[in-house]
Design an enzyme around this catalytic site. Sequence first.
Site, PDB file in Angstrom:
ATOM      1  N   ASN A  10     -26.174 -21.267 -18.865  1.00  0.00           N
ATOM      2  CA  ASN A  10     -25.235 -22.329 -19.459  1.00  0.00           C
ATOM      3  C   ASN A  10     -23.671 -21.874 -19.324  1.00  0.00           C
ATOM      4  OD1 ASN A  10     -23.941 -23.722 -21.341  1.00  0.00           O
ATOM      5  ND2 ASN A  10     -25.125 -22.953 -23.222  1.00  0.00           N
ATOM      6  N   ARG A  90     -28.017 -25.834 -18.148  1.00  0.00           N
ATOM      7  CA  ARG A  90     -27.554 -26.794 -19.415  1.00  0.00           C
ATOM      8  C   ARG A  90     -26.298 -27.581 -18.711  1.00  0.00           C
ATOM      9  NH1 ARG A  90     -23.832 -25.700 -24.284  1.00  0.00           N
ATOM     10  NH2 ARG A  90     -24.146 -27.675 -25.525  1.00  0.00           N
ATOM     11  N   HIS A 178     -26.509 -31.727 -28.145  1.00  0.00           N
ATOM     12  CA  HIS A 178     -27.553 -30.860 -28.890  1.00  0.00           C
ATOM     13  C   HIS A 178     -28.973 -31.507 -28.495  1.00  0.00           C
ATOM     14  CE1 HIS A 178     -23.919 -30.207 -31.861  1.00  0.00           C
ATOM     15  NE2 HIS A 178     -24.010 -29.287 -30.902  1.00  0.00           N
ATOM     16  N   GLY A 207     -24.527 -25.744 -36.399  1.00  0.00           N
ATOM     17  CA  GLY A 207     -23.829 -24.613 -35.859  1.00  0.00           C
ATOM     18  C   GLY A 207     -22.206 -24.711 -35.650  1.00  0.00           C
ATOM     19  N   ARG A 238     -13.699 -28.445 -35.625  1.00  0.00           N
ATOM     20  CA  ARG A 238     -13.723 -29.983 -35.135  1.00  0.00           C
ATOM     21  C   ARG A 238     -13.688 -30.796 -36.411  1.00  0.00           C
ATOM     22  NH1 ARG A 238     -18.172 -29.931 -30.922  1.00  0.00           N
ATOM     23  NH2 ARG A 238     -18.176 -27.735 -30.785  1.00  0.00           N
ATOM     24  N   GLY A 325     -27.418 -22.115 -36.268  1.00  0.00           N
ATOM     25  CA  GLY A 325     -26.946 -20.779 -36.927  1.00  0.00           C
ATOM     26  C   GLY A 325     -26.936 -20.961 -38.493  1.00  0.00           C
ATOM     27  N   GLU A 379     -32.872 -23.531 -27.345  1.00  0.00           N
ATOM     28  CA  GLU A 379     -32.194 -24.315 -26.257  1.00  0.00           C
ATOM     29  C   GLU A 379     -32.585 -24.015 -24.991  1.00  0.00           C
ATOM     30  OE1 GLU A 379     -28.529 -24.492 -28.514  1.00  0.00           O
ATOM     31  OE2 GLU A 379     -28.243 -26.562 -27.883  1.00  0.00           O
TER      32      GLU A 379
HETATM   33  P1  AMP Z   1     -24.457 -21.245 -33.865  1.00  0.00           P
HETATM   34  O1  AMP Z   1     -23.266 -22.104 -33.090  1.00  0.00           O
HETATM   35  O2  AMP Z   1     -25.700 -22.001 -33.887  1.00  0.00           O
HETATM   36  O3  AMP Z   1     -24.518 -19.869 -33.254  1.00  0.00           O
HETATM   37  O4  AMP Z   1     -23.951 -21.111 -35.474  1.00  0.00           O
HETATM   38  C1  AMP Z   1     -22.910 -20.146 -35.632  1.00  0.00           C
HETATM   39  C2  AMP Z   1     -22.755 -20.362 -37.294  1.00  0.00           C
HETATM   40  O5  AMP Z   1     -23.854 -20.047 -37.873  1.00  0.00           O
HETATM   41  C3  AMP Z   1     -21.498 -19.655 -37.536  1.00  0.00           C
HETATM   42  O6  AMP Z   1     -20.802 -20.696 -38.441  1.00  0.00           O
HETATM   43  C4  AMP Z   1     -22.021 -18.632 -38.483  1.00  0.00           C
HETATM   44  O7  AMP Z   1     -21.345 -18.358 -39.606  1.00  0.00           O
HETATM   45  C5  AMP Z   1     -23.305 -19.244 -39.155  1.00  0.00           C
HETATM   46  N1  AMP Z   1     -24.161 -18.206 -39.614  1.00  0.00           N
HETATM   47  C6  AMP Z   1     -24.963 -17.350 -38.985  1.00  0.00           C
HETATM   48  N2  AMP Z   1     -25.555 -16.645 -39.754  1.00  0.00           N
HETATM   49  C7  AMP Z   1     -25.466 -17.322 -41.090  1.00  0.00           C
HETATM   50  C8  AMP Z   1     -25.755 -16.581 -42.387  1.00  0.00           C
HETATM   51  N3  AMP Z   1     -26.784 -15.609 -42.419  1.00  0.00           N
HETATM   52  N4  AMP Z   1     -25.521 -17.257 -43.438  1.00  0.00           N
HETATM   53  C9  AMP Z   1     -24.476 -18.509 -43.279  1.00  0.00           C
HETATM   54  N5  AMP Z   1     -24.146 -18.598 -42.029  1.00  0.00           N
HETATM   55  C10 AMP Z   1     -24.604 -18.104 -40.949  1.00  0.00           C
END
Ligand code: AMP
Length: 394
Positions: A10, A90, A178, A207, A238, A325, A379
Amino acid sequence: MSIETILVLNAGSSSIKFQLFKGEASVLSGQIDGLGAKAWIKAKTAEGDKIVDRAMTDDEAKNHNSALGVLLEALKAFDPNLEVDAIGHRVVHGGPNMSEPQLVTPEVLAEVEAISSMAPLHNPHNLAGVAGAGAAFEGKPQVLCFDTAFHRSQNFNNEAYALPLSYYKNGYRRYGMHGQSYLYISRELHNVAPEIADKKVVVAHLGNGASMTAIENGKCITTTMGFTALDGLAMGTRCGTIDPGILLYMMQEKDMSVDEVAHVLYKESGMLGLSEISQDMRELENSNDPKAKQALEYYDNRIKRELGGLVACMGGIDALIFTGGIGENSAKTRAGVCKGLEFLGIELDEAANDRRASEAITISASSSKVKVMAIPTNEEAMIAAQTREICEAL
Ligand code: AMP
């Protein structure tokens, strides 16, 4: 062709995320960050053993090609006899025609290059990864997996903007993003909740970037992200959907340059902009500042607003799935989104919701008409699976 070992890449503007699969199992994952400046490579095995964790020299970090040389060394340190059978990439944007992953051929590369101006922040870097991997793994098949491909099943009403029709024909469409995550969840539903796998499902991929998609029978009906990754939900930095008249006003009346406007929309908005604290959900949830609370409530409300539109376009909802996330880990966000949606048949079981989804969990009450779940997405595994499917058919 028999395919045992697949490398998934990626490649972003200054980073390359990678994961190595043997069969269906991920055996190594890692990341190169800071390309073009102070770059760093790290990789660990599935068991958590460190393979490499070091700064890269300026020469190594010059470009994607040189960086892939370092990645190759890390793979050799992991297994000196390693043979990579195929590489899956990706690619963010596949344009209007790419509804399936593609084996890399000169014709396919030419088509992806031709539409790259639609994703200038992503596609050129994805393609640099393809060129680098072509040199590093000479003669091995490469497969492009597009983030937009899953959404090519949208009909005209959902794909078009109400611009003059010639714009639609010239590619001004709701492409969506996504796609690898949505495809993974759609397939995973057959394992974890087969009774809803072919029904009307809304998946919220939350995320740093975020979007939601209405899926029926495993096919995208419509999605919140549009021509670019700016549309739809409020995200980490964003803005999501805003009145395009705001952009005209910024430029015509406030003399902001295109670059200044782009910076505000991509980098200074969303949760960071609203809270004036952070883009990170964890930080906002742990903050006592009323601005954090206000931003979090705004976030949930934007999701509800989009959910209503998706459900109306799909003509109902049988399941709501959270992933990404935030979707997997934030019980607070899931509870905030579902609050007040009993009229749609959505009822949460608060105790079931009060945990992280390290595997698929059901969080709706037994009386809920709509099944609500949180399912971890993957992914890279999806890209590996599609790369395998295409290469084994060669
Ligand atoms: P991603 O881009 O899918 O990796 O997601 C990142 C986002 O997930 C960020 O805003 C993190 O703060 C959030 N995140 C990860 N772990 C937690 C958690 N335990 N509680 C709340 N938000 C989380």
